[in-house]
Write a protein that holds these residues in place. Structure first.
Motif, PDB file in Angstrom:
ATOM      1  N   VAL A  88      22.462  -1.408 -43.307  1.00 23.24           N
ATOM      2  CA  VAL A  88      22.753  -1.958 -44.633  1.00 23.24           C
ATOM      3  C   VAL A  88      24.221  -2.328 -44.782  1.00 23.24           C
ATOM      4  O   VAL A  88      24.672  -2.665 -45.874  1.00 23.24           O
ATOM      5  N   ASP A  89      24.968  -2.259 -43.688  1.00 30.79           N
ATOM      6  CA  ASP A  89      26.376  -2.684 -43.731  1.00 30.79           C
ATOM      7  C   ASP A  89      26.477  -4.180 -43.453  1.00 30.79           C
ATOM      8  O   ASP A  89      25.481  -4.852 -43.194  1.00 30.79           O
ATOM      9  N   ASP A  90      27.703  -4.690 -43.515  1.00 27.67           N
ATOM     10  CA  ASP A  90      27.932  -6.122 -43.275  1.00 27.67           C
ATOM     11  C   ASP A  90      28.777  -6.360 -42.027  1.00 27.67           C
ATOM     12  O   ASP A  90      29.453  -7.374 -41.908  1.00 27.67           O
ATOM     13  N   LEU A  91      28.722  -5.434 -41.073  1.00 30.20           N
ATOM     14  CA  LEU A  91      29.595  -5.519 -39.908  1.00 30.20           C
ATOM     15  C   LEU A  91      29.224  -6.678 -38.987  1.00 30.20           C
ATOM     16  O   LEU A  91      30.109  -7.296 -38.371  1.00 30.20           O
ATOM     17  N   HIS A  92      27.944  -6.994 -38.866  1.00 29.02           N
ATOM     18  CA  HIS A  92      27.569  -8.166 -38.061  1.00 29.02           C
ATOM     19  C   HIS A  92      28.163  -9.441 -38.673  1.00 29.02           C
ATOM     20  O   HIS A  92      28.702 -10.292 -37.964  1.00 29.02           O
ATOM     21  N   GLU A  93      28.037  -9.566 -39.991  1.00 24.51           N
ATOM     22  CA  GLU A  93      28.567 -10.756 -40.660  1.00 24.51           C
ATOM     23  C   GLU A  93      30.091 -10.839 -40.518  1.00 24.51           C
ATOM     24  O   GLU A  93      30.627 -11.916 -40.258  1.00 24.51           O
ATOM     25  N   ARG A  94      30.755  -9.707 -40.688  1.00 27.47           N
ATOM     26  CA  ARG A  94      32.216  -9.726 -40.583  1.00 27.47           C
ATOM     27  C   ARG A  94      32.686 -10.032 -39.164  1.00 27.47           C
ATOM     28  O   ARG A  94      33.776 -10.561 -38.961  1.00 27.47           O
ATOM     29  N   ALA A  95      31.840  -9.709 -38.182  1.00 33.50           N
ATOM     30  CA  ALA A  95      32.174 -10.048 -36.795  1.00 33.50           C
ATOM     31  C   ALA A  95      31.954 -11.523 -36.517  1.00 33.50           C
ATOM     32  O   ALA A  95      32.479 -12.054 -35.525  1.00 33.50           O
ATOM     33  N   GLY A  96      31.159 -12.190 -37.376  1.00 37.54           N
ATOM     34  CA  GLY A  96      30.942 -13.622 -37.226  1.00 37.54           C
ATOM     35  C   GLY A  96      29.530 -14.043 -36.889  1.00 37.54           C
ATOM     36  O   GLY A  96      29.278 -15.229 -36.660  1.00 37.54           O
ATOM     37  N   SER A  97      28.584 -13.115 -36.840  1.00 39.37           N
ATOM     38  CA  SER A  97      27.205 -13.470 -36.502  1.00 39.37           C
ATOM     39  C   SER A  97      26.518 -14.196 -37.648  1.00 39.37           C
ATOM     40  O   SER A  97      26.670 -13.829 -38.810  1.00 39.37           O
ATOM     41  N   ARG A  98      25.749 -15.223 -37.300  1.00 33.27           N
ATOM     42  CA  ARG A  98      24.905 -15.965 -38.238  1.00 33.27           C
ATOM     43  C   ARG A  98      23.712 -16.511 -37.455  1.00 33.27           C
ATOM     44  O   ARG A  98      23.913 -17.073 -36.374  1.00 33.27           O
ATOM     45  N   PRO A  99      22.484 -16.357 -37.935  1.00 33.02           N
ATOM     46  CA  PRO A  99      22.096 -15.635 -39.141  1.00 33.02           C
ATOM     47  C   PRO A  99      21.918 -14.143 -38.862  1.00 33.02           C
ATOM     48  O   PRO A  99      21.757 -13.730 -37.715  1.00 33.02           O
ATOM     49  N   VAL A 100      21.935 -13.358 -39.952  1.00 30.92           N
ATOM     50  CA  VAL A 100      21.661 -11.926 -39.881  1.00 30.92           C
ATOM     51  C   VAL A 100      20.575 -11.614 -40.902  1.00 30.92           C
ATOM     52  O   VAL A 100      20.748 -11.889 -42.093  1.00 30.92           O
ATOM     53  N   HIS A 101      19.459 -11.068 -40.444  1.00 32.73           N
ATOM     54  CA  HIS A 101      18.348 -10.721 -41.324  1.00 32.73           C
ATOM     55  C   HIS A 101      18.329  -9.208 -41.532  1.00 32.73           C
ATOM     56  O   HIS A 101      18.131  -8.445 -40.581  1.00 32.73           O
ATOM     57  N   HIS A 102      18.550  -8.780 -42.775  1.00 26.75           N
ATOM     58  CA  HIS A 102      18.612  -7.353 -43.106  1.00 26.75           C
ATOM     59  C   HIS A 102      17.223  -6.861 -43.507  1.00 26.75           C
ATOM     60  O   HIS A 102      16.750  -7.126 -44.616  1.00 26.75           O
ATOM     61  N   LEU A 103      16.585  -6.121 -42.612  1.00 23.13           N
ATOM     62  CA  LEU A 103      15.241  -5.631 -42.903  1.00 23.13           C
ATOM     63  C   LEU A 103      15.233  -4.586 -44.006  1.00 23.13           C
ATOM     64  O   LEU A 103      14.246  -4.464 -44.740  1.00 23.13           O
ATOM     65  N   HIS A 104      16.299  -3.812 -44.126  1.00 25.22           N
ATOM     66  CA  HIS A 104      16.360  -2.732 -45.111  1.00 25.22           C
ATOM     67  C   HIS A 104      17.318  -3.028 -46.257  1.00 25.22           C
ATOM     68  O   HIS A 104      17.694  -2.120 -46.999  1.00 25.22           O
ATOM     69  N   GLU A 157      10.023  -9.470 -48.027  1.00 19.81           N
ATOM     70  CA  GLU A 157       9.113 -10.347 -47.293  1.00 19.81           C
ATOM     71  C   GLU A 157       9.833 -11.400 -46.457  1.00 19.81           C
ATOM     72  O   GLU A 157       9.481 -11.624 -45.289  1.00 19.81           O
ATOM     73  N   GLU A 158      10.842 -12.065 -47.046  1.00 19.05           N
ATOM     74  CA  GLU A 158      11.485 -13.160 -46.315  1.00 19.05           C
ATOM     75  C   GLU A 158      12.217 -12.684 -45.060  1.00 19.05           C
ATOM     76  O   GLU A 158      12.014 -13.253 -43.978  1.00 19.05           O
ATOM     77  N   PRO A 159      13.089 -11.641 -45.135  1.00 18.59           N
ATOM     78  CA  PRO A 159      13.741 -11.182 -43.905  1.00 18.59           C
ATOM     79  C   PRO A 159      12.740 -10.725 -42.848  1.00 18.59           C
ATOM     80  O   PRO A 159      12.951 -10.955 -41.649  1.00 18.59           O
ATOM     81  N   TRP A 160      11.657 -10.074 -43.279  1.00 17.26           N
ATOM     82  CA  TRP A 160      10.663  -9.624 -42.311  1.00 17.26           C
ATOM     83  C   TRP A 160      10.006 -10.813 -41.617  1.00 17.26           C
ATOM     84  O   TRP A 160       9.840 -10.808 -40.392  1.00 17.26           O
ATOM     85  N   GLN A 161       9.645 -11.841 -42.375  1.00 14.75           N
ATOM     86  CA  GLN A 161       9.023 -13.013 -41.772  1.00 14.75           C
ATOM     87  C   GLN A 161       9.976 -13.702 -40.809  1.00 14.75           C
ATOM     88  O   GLN A 161       9.579 -14.136 -39.725  1.00 14.75           O
ATOM     89  N   ARG A 162      11.259 -13.795 -41.193  1.00 12.88           N
ATOM     90  CA  ARG A 162      12.254 -14.399 -40.300  1.00 12.88           C
ATOM     91  C   ARG A 162      12.414 -13.563 -39.023  1.00 12.88           C
ATOM     92  O   ARG A 162      12.623 -14.114 -37.927  1.00 12.88           O
ATOM     93  N   ALA A 163      12.323 -12.254 -39.174  1.00 15.23           N
ATOM     94  CA  ALA A 163      12.443 -11.372 -38.007  1.00 15.23           C
ATOM     95  C   ALA A 163      11.283 -11.577 -37.043  1.00 15.23           C
ATOM     96  O   ALA A 163      11.468 -11.634 -35.817  1.00 15.23           O
ATOM     97  N   VAL A 164      10.076 -11.690 -37.572  1.00 15.82           N
ATOM     98  CA  VAL A 164       8.902 -11.927 -36.728  1.00 15.82           C
ATOM     99  C   VAL A 164       9.037 -13.267 -36.020  1.00 15.82           C
ATOM    100  O   VAL A 164       8.782 -13.383 -34.809  1.00 15.82           O
ATOM    101  N   GLU A 165       9.448 -14.291 -36.753  1.00 14.21           N
ATOM    102  CA  GLU A 165       9.605 -15.622 -36.162  1.00 14.21           C
ATOM    103  C   GLU A 165      10.659 -15.609 -35.057  1.00 14.21           C
ATOM    104  O   GLU A 165      10.471 -16.208 -33.989  1.00 14.21           O
ATOM    105  N   ALA A 166      11.784 -14.923 -35.304  1.00 12.68           N
ATOM    106  CA  ALA A 166      12.854 -14.867 -34.306  1.00 12.68           C
ATOM    107  C   ALA A 166      12.404 -14.093 -33.071  1.00 12.68           C
ATOM    108  O   ALA A 166      12.777 -14.432 -31.939  1.00 12.68           O
ATOM    109  N   THR A 167      11.599 -13.062 -33.267  1.00 12.18           N
ATOM    110  CA  THR A 167      11.076 -12.284 -32.142  1.00 12.18           C
ATOM    111  C   THR A 167      10.152 -13.140 -31.291  1.00 12.18           C
ATOM    112  O   THR A 167      10.257 -13.174 -30.056  1.00 12.18           O
ATOM    113  N   GLU A 168       9.260 -13.863 -31.935  1.00 13.57           N
ATOM    114  CA  GLU A 168       8.288 -14.677 -31.203  1.00 13.57           C
ATOM    115  C   GLU A 168       8.940 -15.862 -30.483  1.00 13.57           C
ATOM    116  O   GLU A 168       8.424 -16.330 -29.475  1.00 13.57           O
ATOM    117  N   ALA A 169      10.072 -16.330 -31.005  1.00 10.67           N
ATOM    118  CA  ALA A 169      10.749 -17.496 -30.427  1.00 10.67           C
ATOM    119  C   ALA A 169      11.747 -17.134 -29.338  1.00 10.67           C
ATOM    120  O   ALA A 169      12.285 -18.020 -28.665  1.00 10.67           O
TER     121      ALA A 169
END
Length: 237
Positions: A88-104, A157-169
């Motif tokens: 639930v932190d923003d360390l990935h974003e502050r490091a420069g990662s995009r996109p970041v999907h927060h499941l929790h 729902e949206e982050p979870w769906q994006r996570a599934v899509e990113a996993t499958e791709a």
């Protein structure tokens, strides 16, 4: 190359963020999770819950991304990278990662518990974990709460769906710093493996994923990740 990263508490622990489940220093060794991270706890004592989460919010503003976070962000120069995080932190974003999907959810976003409207007002600083404070109110009269997932709540729902899509791709999934016991997030590496996608686990400790992972690297994220992309390229070729 398409790389999907699933990160857990271990990567942020290297920046000084307390984990939850560590038996000695984890947050749940000092605080009751059902009083502080459940709907029932919120309804019974919103002042205590709000104060605790404000304390954690300000604690997170004082830490910095580590070499593991920065390495993942740097991979974007050479690959298509998507980050899925249980943190639930923003360390990935502050490091420069995009996109970041927060499941929790995120401790840097707040919303009304009644109408769901985002809250962008100022937040007072809390220096003690046990400080009670009345939450601000939305214009509808509802209490403002952290926009995170509490025990008993479904994943957004949206982050979870994006996570599934990113996993499958993905061509490869890197699972870093997660205990691999919290579902449904722990099911994402299983989904990847079922589709023939290589799964690389980065964790100093053995987890339930270790036996089925394509490769398990027993190193901390800050040591393993900076040179990992070149190793992944070799793995896939």
């Amino acid at each position: 190359m398409r790389v999907t990263v699933l990160s857990g508490a271990g990567i942020s622990a290297e920046s000084g963020v307390p984990t939850f489940r560590d038996s000695k220093n984890g947050l749940w060794s000092r605080f009751d999770p059902y009083q502080l991270s459940s709907i029932d706890g919120w309804l019974q004592n919103p002042e205590r819950v709000w104060g605790w989460y404000l304390w954690r919010h300000h604690l997170l503003t004082q830490v910095e991304p580590n070499e593991g976070h920065r390495a993942i962000a740097a991979w974007q120069d050479h690959a298509e990278v998507c980050v899925i995080t249980q943190n639930v932190d923003d360390l990935h974003e502050r490091a420069g990662s995009r996109p970041v999907h927060h499941l929790h959810g995120s401790l840097f976003e707040f919303r009304c518990a009644r109408c769901g409207l985002p809250y962008t007002g100022e937040l007072p600083e809390i220096v003690e974990a046990t400080t009670d404070m009345e939450p601000p109110r939305c214009r509808c009269g509802g209490l403002i709460r952290p926009d995170i997932v509490w025990f008993g709540e479904p994943l957004p729902e949206e982050p979870w769906q994006r996570a599934v899509e990113a996993t499958e791709a993905a061509d490869v999934m890197v699972v870093v710093g997660t205990s691999a016991i919290v579902y449904p997030a722990a099911g994402l590496p299983e989904l990847a493996l079922s589709r023939g996608i290589s799964v690389v686990e980065v964790n100093p400790e053995q987890t339930p994923l270790s036996a089925s992972a394509t490769v398990s690297i027993r190193e901390p994220a800050s040591r393993a990740l900076p040179g990992l992309l070149h190793r992944l390229t070799a793995l896939l070729n």
